[in-house]
Design an enzyme around this catalytic site. Structure first.
Site, PDB file in Angstrom:
ATOM      1  N   ASP A  30       0.859  -1.167   0.000  1.00 37.40           N
ATOM      2  CA  ASP A  30       0.000   0.000   0.000  1.00 37.40           C
ATOM      3  C   ASP A  30       0.903   1.227   0.000  1.00 37.40           C
ATOM      4  O   ASP A  30       2.081   1.145   0.357  1.00 37.40           O
ATOM      5  CB  ASP A  30      -0.891  -0.034   1.246  1.00 37.40           C
ATOM      6  N   ASP A  32      -0.106   5.136   0.939  1.00 40.67           N
ATOM      7  CA  ASP A  32      -0.292   6.112   2.009  1.00 40.67           C
ATOM      8  C   ASP A  32      -0.371   5.422   3.370  1.00 40.67           C
ATOM      9  O   ASP A  32      -1.187   4.521   3.586  1.00 40.67           O
ATOM     10  CB  ASP A  32      -1.572   6.918   1.776  1.00 40.67           C
TER      11      ASP A  32
END
Length: 203
Positions: A30, A32
């Protein structure tokens, strides 16, 4: 409504679909809250894109150990009109260059541009981005690992058949409580991507 899943900086692949037998493994990250600091008001420009200490070095560690790294990220700020495609591409170019300077590489970046209300299959915890990456790069998802800081990252990885790692940066602590309530358990939990990378290179 036409719905698309967009990727950037991908490498050509002759694969036509996920390859569960004999395919390559990879690390899905991922973005952020794992690589860069997250924001409740979204990352809207390159000045707001600030790396978490040690994240580039962590990716370099994985690269040196032979792990391809693919970023899969929900970017509903596009649908919300908070960022345009060109700015997002500039942010990803900056990320790729920062990782390169640390001695690592990012194989591909895939992102979902849709609003959560759209009901698309690519927004995590949907698994379409992982399936697309498997098709492009000949991956075996059962040998791959999803690393994230949210419950939806872990759910996505589990649904795709990956092993999962939760990092406690970003929303990780909140996610751990949510996952525990829902009876979902990541395969490992670490304070940061850097600590996770040190463990992953031994697999």
């Amino acid at each position: 409504m036409r719905r698309e899943m967009y990727g950037s900086r991908s490498q050509p692949s002759s694969a036509t679909g996920p390859q569960p037998n004999g395919g390559s493994r990879c690390i899905f990250l991922d973005r952020d809250g794992v690589i860069n600091h997250d924001s409740e008001t979204y990352i809207k420009n390159i000045d707001e894109f600030t790396l978490i200490d040690g994240s580039c070095e962590a990716i370099a560690t994985l690269s040196r150990a032979g792990w391809p790294v693919i970023v899969v990220t929900n970017q509903s700020a596009l649908a919300r009109g908070l960022i345009d495609r060109m700015t997002l591409e500039r942010i990803h170019e900056r990320l790729i260059e920062d990782v390169r300077r640390c001695g690592g590489s990012i194989t591909d970046i895939l992102f979902c541009p849709h609003h959560p209300a759209n009901g698309c299959s690519c927004r995590k915890p949907g698994i379409a981005m992982l399936l697309e990456a498997a098709s492009r790069h000949g991956l075996d998802l059962s040998r791959s690992i999803m690393v994230g800081d949210s419950a939806r990252d872990i759910e996505c990885g589990i649904r795709a058949g990956c092993r999962t790692v939760l990092v406690l940066t970003g929303n990780g602590r909140k996610a751990l409580a949510e996952l525990t309530r829902n009876g979902m358990k990541p395969d490992a939990v670490f304070d940061s991507l850097r600590e996770a990378a040190d463990w992953l290179v031994g697999l």
